[in-house]
Design a protein around this motif. Structure first.
Motif, PDB file in Angstrom:
ATOM      1  N   UNK A   1       0.848  -1.190   0.000  1.00  0.00           N
ATOM      2  CA  UNK A   1       0.000   0.000   0.000  1.00  0.00           C
ATOM      3  C   UNK A   1       0.885   1.242   0.000  1.00  0.00           C
ATOM      4  N   UNK A   2       0.398   2.286  -0.640  1.00  0.00           N
ATOM      5  CA  UNK A   2       1.181   3.513  -0.767  1.00  0.00           C
ATOM      6  C   UNK A   2       1.297   4.238   0.559  1.00  0.00           C
ATOM      7  N   UNK A   3       2.235   5.164   0.620  1.00  0.00           N
ATOM      8  CA  UNK A   3       2.379   6.009   1.793  1.00  0.00           C
ATOM      9  C   UNK A   3       1.101   6.821   1.997  1.00  0.00           C
ATOM     10  N   UNK A   4       0.706   6.969   3.248  1.00  0.00           N
ATOM     11  CA  UNK A   4      -0.467   7.758   3.608  1.00  0.00           C
ATOM     12  C   UNK A   4       0.006   9.082   4.202  1.00  0.00           C
ATOM     13  N   UNK A   5      -0.668  10.166   3.815  1.00  0.00           N
ATOM     14  CA  UNK A   5      -0.244  11.515   4.207  1.00  0.00           C
ATOM     15  C   UNK A   5      -0.981  11.928   5.476  1.00  0.00           C
ATOM     16  N   UNK A   6      -0.226  12.234   6.524  1.00  0.00           N
ATOM     17  CA  UNK A   6      -0.801  12.781   7.753  1.00  0.00           C
ATOM     18  C   UNK A   6      -0.874  14.294   7.566  1.00  0.00           C
ATOM     19  N   UNK A   7      -2.092  14.809   7.386  1.00  0.00           N
ATOM     20  CA  UNK A   7      -2.270  16.210   6.975  1.00  0.00           C
ATOM     21  C   UNK A   7      -2.210  17.201   8.130  1.00  0.00           C
ATOM     22  N   UNK A   8      -2.538  16.755   9.323  1.00  0.00           N
ATOM     23  CA  UNK A   8      -2.536  17.658  10.472  1.00  0.00           C
ATOM     24  C   UNK A   8      -1.121  18.202  10.699  1.00  0.00           C
ATOM     25  N   UNK A   9      -1.011  19.512  10.859  1.00  0.00           N
ATOM     26  CA  UNK A   9       0.296  20.130  11.063  1.00  0.00           C
ATOM     27  C   UNK A   9       0.987  20.549   9.779  1.00  0.00           C
ATOM     28  N   UNK A  10       0.442  20.138   8.637  1.00  0.00           N
ATOM     29  CA  UNK A  10       0.987  20.551   7.348  1.00  0.00           C
ATOM     30  C   UNK A  10       0.142  21.690   6.776  1.00  0.00           C
ATOM     31  N   UNK A  11       0.772  22.579   6.009  1.00  0.00           N
ATOM     32  CA  UNK A  11       0.021  23.625   5.335  1.00  0.00           C
ATOM     33  C   UNK A  11      -0.726  23.018   4.157  1.00  0.00           C
ATOM     34  N   UNK A  12      -1.733  23.712   3.697  1.00  0.00           N
ATOM     35  CA  UNK A  12      -2.479  23.213   2.546  1.00  0.00           C
ATOM     36  C   UNK A  12      -1.603  23.140   1.303  1.00  0.00           C
ATOM     37  N   UNK A  13      -0.620  24.033   1.201  1.00  0.00           N
ATOM     38  CA  UNK A  13       0.308  24.019   0.062  1.00  0.00           C
ATOM     39  C   UNK A  13       1.208  22.782   0.121  1.00  0.00           C
ATOM     40  N   UNK A  14       1.649  22.423   1.309  1.00  0.00           N
ATOM     41  CA  UNK A  14       2.489  21.235   1.459  1.00  0.00           C
ATOM     42  C   UNK A  14       1.711  19.966   1.127  1.00  0.00           C
ATOM     43  N   UNK A  15       0.470  19.895   1.604  1.00  0.00           N
ATOM     44  CA  UNK A  15      -0.366  18.732   1.311  1.00  0.00           C
ATOM     45  C   UNK A  15      -0.595  18.601  -0.191  1.00  0.00           C
ATOM     46  N   UNK A  16      -0.878  19.722  -0.846  1.00  0.00           N
ATOM     47  CA  UNK A  16      -1.081  19.709  -2.296  1.00  0.00           C
ATOM     48  C   UNK A  16       0.155  19.200  -3.021  1.00  0.00           C
ATOM     49  N   UNK A  17       1.315  19.668  -2.626  1.00  0.00           N
ATOM     50  CA  UNK A  17       2.551  19.274  -3.298  1.00  0.00           C
ATOM     51  C   UNK A  17       2.788  17.773  -3.198  1.00  0.00           C
TER      52      UNK A  17
END
Length: 253
Positions: A47-63
């Motif tokens: 399974x692919x890496x899962x992104x933990x979004x809390x603490x990240x900016x919306x720009x970082x999550x998008x990238x």
């Protein structure tokens, strides 16, 4: 692209050997300054890496989502995601993005995959207040291709509610038991089934609950057999364990 597709493209003359080497060079991980994306995780773990979004900016999550989409990933999961992050992704990504608000899950390039048609995972929660954590587990399980049966608000304060769902719980390949307060639900469930129970303590409760610590200690001290415990509010972690168990069970059918 995964390894197999790159090799097939070289075989079919779609890409050159040099291009394949460049792709392989990025496969272990890709450094994008603020994050190192583990592109090899699917190869290692299925399974692919899962992104933990809390603490990240919306720009970082998008990238991160953009880079994973460029690599041909599907069903890319972001956990602990806010609606603001979702709206930003939906605005900037060409691909479909789905937001599961209760579970706080973002999924990009959502594709239905039913890998385990003969088995299911039961997700059981003690109270309605535990829904965020229970839904995080249930949604991740479904995205990964598991059949999920939900039994919510069936805690020990009214245990007859749990017994009404006993057939579905006992026939599951794994059970995720989510509970706050004193966290007794996991022990009760484990005493009724012959399958592994993944216990998830939640931070739901009054002061002496200590933001989930009392439920965590109850679950760790369970006298029932077959209980394993993940961290407080970690529905995602429970889902991954249950997914692996369900996958193994279905391989043996």
């Amino acid at each position: 692209m995964d390894v197999r597709r790159i090799l097939e493209d070289v075989r079919d003359g779609k890409i050159s050997v040099d291009d394949a080497l460049k792709a392989f060079a990025k496969m272990p991980f890709e450094d994008i300054d603020f994050a190192k994306i583990d592109h090899h995780r699917k190869l290692r773990q299925g399974m692919s890496e899962v992104i933990f979004c809390e603490g990240k900016t919306k720009e970082q999550v998008l990238k991160i989502f953009e880079r994973m989409i460029e690599r041909g990933e599907i069903n890319i999961i972001g956990t602990r995601a806010s609606r603001e992050q979702y709206e930003y992704l939906r605005e900037h990504l060409k691909d479909d993005v789905v937001y599961y608000e209760t579970g706080r899950i973002i999924c990009a390039k959502r594709v239905e995959i039913i890998k385990n048609p003969k088995g299911h995972v039961a997700v059981v929660s003690a109270g309605t207040a535990d829904l965020k954590v229970a839904e995080e587990a249930a949604i991740v399980l479904e995205i990964l291709g598991n059949n999920v049966k939900r039994m919510y608000d069936v805690g020990v304060a009214g245990i007859h509610r749990l017994f009404a769902h006993l057939d579905d719980i006992q026939s599951a390949n794994a059970v995720v038991a989510v509970a706050g307060m004193e966290g007794a639900l996991a022990s009760v469930v484990a005493g009724l089934v012959s399958k592994p129970v993944i216990a998830v303590p939640t931070s739901v409760g009054y002061g002496a609950n200590f933001k989930g610590l009392s439920a965590l200690l109850t679950m760790l001290n369970s006298c029932a057999n077959g209980v394993c415990v993940v961290n407080i509010d970690n529905g995602f972690g429970a889902a991954i364990v249950a997914h692996m168990i369900n996958s193994l069970a279905n391989q043996n059918l």
